[in-house]
Design an enzyme around this catalytic site. Sequence first.
Site, PDB file in Angstrom:
ATOM      1  CG  PHE A 122     -75.848  13.171   8.852  1.00 13.89           C
ATOM      2  CD1 PHE A 122     -75.361  14.174   8.030  1.00 13.89           C
ATOM      3  CD2 PHE A 122     -76.623  13.529   9.949  1.00 13.89           C
ATOM      4  CE1 PHE A 122     -75.641  15.508   8.299  1.00 13.89           C
ATOM      5  CE2 PHE A 122     -76.899  14.861  10.226  1.00 13.89           C
ATOM      6  CZ  PHE A 122     -76.420  15.853   9.403  1.00 13.89           C
ATOM      7  CD  GLN A 243     -82.084  13.204  17.799  1.00 13.97           C
ATOM      8  OE1 GLN A 243     -82.317  13.959  16.870  1.00 13.97           O
ATOM      9  NE2 GLN A 243     -81.813  11.931  17.618  1.00 13.97           N
ATOM     10  CG  HIS A 245     -78.112  17.831  17.697  1.00 16.51           C
ATOM     11  ND1 HIS A 245     -76.742  18.016  17.647  1.00 16.51           N
ATOM     12  CD2 HIS A 245     -78.507  17.566  16.431  1.00 16.51           C
ATOM     13  CE1 HIS A 245     -76.349  17.864  16.390  1.00 16.51           C
ATOM     14  NE2 HIS A 245     -77.391  17.593  15.629  1.00 16.51           N
ATOM     15  CG  HIS A 356     -82.186  18.627  17.695  1.00 14.77           C
ATOM     16  ND1 HIS A 356     -82.079  19.896  17.177  1.00 14.77           N
ATOM     17  CD2 HIS A 356     -82.066  17.787  16.637  1.00 14.77           C
ATOM     18  CE1 HIS A 356     -81.912  19.820  15.853  1.00 14.77           C
ATOM     19  NE2 HIS A 356     -81.917  18.558  15.500  1.00 14.77           N
TER      20      HIS A 356
END
Lengths: 594, 237
Positions: A122, A243, A245, A356
């Site tokens: 990730f 954030q 995304h 996000h």
Amino acid sequence: MSKLTISVRKFDAVIVGAGGAGLRAAIQLSEAGLKTAVLSKVFPTRSHTVAAQGGVSASLGNSEEDHWHWHMYDTVKGSDWLGDQDAIEYMCRKAPEAVVELEHFGMPFDRTDEGKIYQRPFGGHMSNFGEKPVRRACAAADRTGHAMLHALYQRNVRANTQFFVEWMALDLIRDAEGHVLGIIALEMETGDIVAFHAKATIFATGGAGRIYYSSTNAFINTGDGLGMAARAGIALEDMEFWQFHPTGVAGAGVLITEGVRGEGGILRNSDNERFMERYAPNAKDLASRDVVSRAMVTEINEGRGCGPHKDFVLLDITHLDPATIMKRLPGIREISIQFAGIDPIKAPIPVVPTCHYQMGGVPTNYHGQVVNADGTTVPGFYAAGEVACASVHGANRLGTNSLLDLLVFGKASGDSVVESVKKNAVAHKDLPADFADQTLARLNRLNTQKSGASVNETRLEMQRTMQKHCGVFRFKDMLEEGVRKICEVEKAVRLTEIGDKSNTWNTARVEALELDNLIEVAKSTMVSAEARKESRGAHVRDDAPDTAANPNGRDDEKWLKHSLWHRETNTLSYKPVTLTPLSVESIALKTRAY
Amino acid sequence: MATETMQFKIYRYDPDKDSAPYMQDISIEVDHAIDRKLLDVLTKIKAKDDSLSYRRSCREGICGSDAMNINGRNGLACLTEISELKQPVVLRPLPGLPVIRDLIVDMTQFFKQYHSIKPYLINDTPPPERERLQTPEDREELNGLYECILCACCSTSCPSFWWNPDKFVGPAGLLNAYRFIADTRDEATNARLDDLEDPYRLFRCHTIMNCVEVCPKGLNPTMAIGKIKEMMVRRAI
């Protein structure tokens, strides 16, 4: 709404929100035998944790060597050094235990050939202090949040947790000494207003991504906990950090997990170029989310976007084995077909950075206790998950750390409450005489408002303002204008009018009350962003560019500090970042590169 | 595709002011480039008349909130392509459950049945320090089961559930029962089968298969029910 009377119910503890954090906290309380009420606007399995896809991080090392200390390093670096290192160490050390426990609860993780929990790479997760990508994200296909939320709900069914489903918390009850004594809530089915008088209150209300026009967030993510806390005089921390995304479906906003890139997906521009190689030569498509989102917007701004309007880039997995896609990313395939009209086995998915996650929130320590601006704790008040700011995410969250956050701090807050209520045998403090005045005034105003503003129009105005003035890249003049505009929107919010006056399942009333919370979040975000004159993590401004003195525009001398927004005065104060971990050496400040 | 005025017939009932439910005719301008799903259009209708009540949350088919009866078939508004709907689009609450208001039903009975199957892992062996091991093949047995979103599309399309919502577990509950029976980590298989071996709880399923037809996640409760029956037969011999 004629019956503005309030009945009072007593509990040891009340938890607001039944997503991952609320449910994890509830397990602690129920299993300890505390009389607990868990309130949720939606049936627990409909909470937004359900939409998390890619995984939950833990250095289990099931596929290759890993260590919690490396995870901690990645999280501090990901946070652009704004995260508190004590809380980050606590979370990363607890991660393996938290994830294994979930497996014991019955969560259907995917498995490795040896039967262990399956892990995938990730963004920003590396081995050996930033060397190369490591498989740390524990996954149940691309439905990790769904599998987790259901497993946590199921464990609560086993523990006989008492839920109040489709109840909306309206305000915090706080006395003159600053103690939190519970909440006032609205039963959506009947319109009844009830006070939950409690020795301890845990907020697990999630985020507020709906302040933006384009968001991966559910309709219910309206920052209710933040609004309630702000109205009760709690300062909100680091609200400028949101954030975006990298991969929301263009036009629809629906999330496409970073796990797609973890499984080998590649971002491409209109020249079919793997452009991330230029921005992050080492981590490439698996750089941190803020880095990838900025790269994408730069590509689009420089004319290398795709489609007729050149306004998105492509996420390509056509080179992957279709069997891998079917096995590891089945939900993504469904979403792409549903919302982009594209089968990702055959064609790339159009994506854009989309709001996000909120890194900031209600300030807490790593025990889940809410803290005042002066560093003292707020008696009786706890918070965990996205509503809280521990702060483990700092200026930018790493993918999969949100699910970890809600597990670790959901449990920590639950344990803190059990200790406080049980061992210290705290009694119910008396409710102040005027405890419901503010809430009833708000409800009365809404019921009698004439010639007011439409909730829908006002919310749209707020969302468009946030999107335009406080997005992936931020500009000094736009932020200044944004502050003025959002204060204008706030005036309209104070005068919203609803047509529906029914007591039964009045969604118009709920949406108006949600907007009261959203505007607090929007305002705190804009004001905090305008004030922070540096670039750090997800907050990047044109007047704080990359220079030799301040690489990436980060100014540690002036801005290595947390913002605290005070609602009453609409002003900011600041507090230092905790750079000292619990047991290891501080992770020293460094220029961030992937 | 351009804009189009679309016709809707929507079930309305507010117990605070209506003596009986009625169907409301609504015309609404739909921009097919933007309003792709039924939920997008409902949002538009609600912007004009804020009294229209329905549940919704994730708008991507994973939370299970916006199940309703769409042109006679149960489905999620957020996954229903608006351009594929025949007009007038007839929207009703999920059948078989008491209506609270408009498209919002009382789901108490549905969740009661879900809770009745003990929807949690039962394993009284002290767990190891690390995760319990499970082979990828054993884990695969849970695919097509654990993905249930509890939207109730299936159970409220099942005539057996309509007649006996208090006694028949219904397709959603039974699918979830099999999710735990099929889990190699669960130790209560026999007790679970005992609990279901009952003329009503399991055996009211007459394989009408409406559940399979409507499941927005493409799951197959009838197959899960068949497997439970198979296990009952197998353990009897």
